[in-house]
Write a protein that holds these residues in place. Structure first.
Motif, PDB file in Angstrom:
ATOM      1  N   LYS A 159       0.824  -1.213   0.000  1.00  0.00           N
ATOM      2  CA  LYS A 159       0.000   0.000   0.000  1.00  0.00           C
ATOM      3  C   LYS A 159       0.856   1.259   0.000  1.00  0.00           C
ATOM      4  O   LYS A 159       0.526   2.248  -0.641  1.00  0.00           O
ATOM      5  N   ARG A 160       1.977   1.204   0.726  1.00  0.00           N
ATOM      6  CA  ARG A 160       2.850   2.382   0.820  1.00  0.00           C
ATOM      7  C   ARG A 160       4.298   1.950   0.633  1.00  0.00           C
ATOM      8  O   ARG A 160       4.784   1.066   1.341  1.00  0.00           O
ATOM      9  N   GLU A 186       0.557   4.342  -2.298  1.00  0.00           N
ATOM     10  CA  GLU A 186       1.076   5.588  -1.739  1.00  0.00           C
ATOM     11  C   GLU A 186       2.586   5.568  -1.932  1.00  0.00           C
ATOM     12  O   GLU A 186       3.280   4.726  -1.357  1.00  0.00           O
ATOM     13  N   ARG A 239       0.186  13.185   5.333  1.00  0.00           N
ATOM     14  CA  ARG A 239      -1.102  13.654   4.810  1.00  0.00           C
ATOM     15  C   ARG A 239      -1.099  13.666   3.283  1.00  0.00           C
ATOM     16  O   ARG A 239      -2.076  13.251   2.646  1.00  0.00           O
ATOM     17  N   GLU A 258      -1.570  10.140   2.032  1.00  0.00           N
ATOM     18  CA  GLU A 258      -2.953   9.702   2.212  1.00  0.00           C
ATOM     19  C   GLU A 258      -3.882  10.350   1.191  1.00  0.00           C
ATOM     20  O   GLU A 258      -4.908   9.760   0.823  1.00  0.00           O
ATOM     21  N   GLU A 259      -3.516  11.539   0.716  1.00  0.00           N
ATOM     22  CA  GLU A 259      -4.311  12.233  -0.306  1.00  0.00           C
ATOM     23  C   GLU A 259      -3.999  11.742  -1.724  1.00  0.00           C
ATOM     24  O   GLU A 259      -4.605  12.215  -2.685  1.00  0.00           O
TER      25      GLU A 259
END
Length: 238
Positions: free
Chosen positions: A7-8, A47, A121, A124-125
């Motif tokens: 995911k990241r 991400e 942040r 996450e955006e």
């Protein structure tokens, strides 16, 4: 590409990877091709944060830097990474990907300072975050910066993009019988003094249980395959 394993992720790009076949500087065709692969990964919902080196730009002034104070030379190298980060940000924006550059050195008129909560942040955006200027300290490589930022943002893996498709038993350019490791432990990589990443970066990732995937950014689709967890390059693990 249909699904990603991670995911990241933290992608470590060497400055030399941006040169293409040029002696130094940024090869526009090379960076455009890299951006295509980054865009494909971003569109999977991954991400993505990037730490970029500066060796391609600093190499152009290397003869003049010989005999220079090490700390001064390192600060010059950090500024080279900021130039690369801005070039990558511009190329991503031209491909309709929102990207932010955060620098460990304060140059407020040009880039944002590194602020961890803001970086989280942005991720996450769905924005790509590019970390420039290494750790902000001399004597530490951008490999160490990648390990540090990867741990700070909670990345699941550090993707080390090079011109070689993994870690080999010997230099494949010098030894045609050299074979690629599919997997190797951090301890073995450190004990064998494998130079694909510096020992500080290896040790930090080992202690944080943060795996590293070493792969070739010059292979078409390799970044996507690495993100999906396929047998691409070499996985360095605890």
């Amino acid at each position: 590409m249909t699904a990603s394993k991670y995911k990241r992720v933290l992608l470590k790009l060497s400055g030399e990877a941006l040169m293409g076949d040029d002696a130094f500087g940024i090869n526009r065709q090379t960076i455009a091709r890299m951006v295509e692969e980054i865009v494909d990964v971003a569109r999977l919902g991954v991400e993505l944060a990037i730490v970029i080196g500066g060796g391609n730009i600093f190499r152009g002034v290397a003869p003049g830097a010989q005999g220079m104070d090490r700390a001064t030379a390192d600060y010059m190298g950090m500024m080279a990474t900021i130039m690369n980060a801005l070039a990558l940000q511009d190329a991503l924006k031209r491909s309709s990907v929102d990207a932010r550059v955060q620098s460990a050195l304060n140059i407020d008129q040009v880039v944002e300072p590194y602020i961890r909560p803001k970086a989280l942040r942005y991720l996450e955006e769905g924005k790509v975050v590019i970390f420039a200027a290494g750790t902000g300290n001399p004597f530490f490589t951008t490999d160490t910066a990648a390990a540090l930022r990867g741990a700070e943002i909670g990345a699941e893996i550090v993707l080390k993009a090079t011109k070689v498709d993994g870690i080999y038993t010997a230099d494949p350019k010098k030894d045609p019988t050299a074979t690629r490791y599919s997997r190797i432990s951090f301890d073995e990589a450190i004990n064998r003094r494998l130079e694909v990443m510096d020992a500080t970066a290896f040790a930090l990732c080992r202690d944080q249980k943060l795996p590293i995937k070493v792969f070739s950014i010059t292979k078409h689709g390799a970044l996507g395959r690495a993100v999906m967890g396929e047998d691409e390059g070499t996985l360095v693990h605890v």
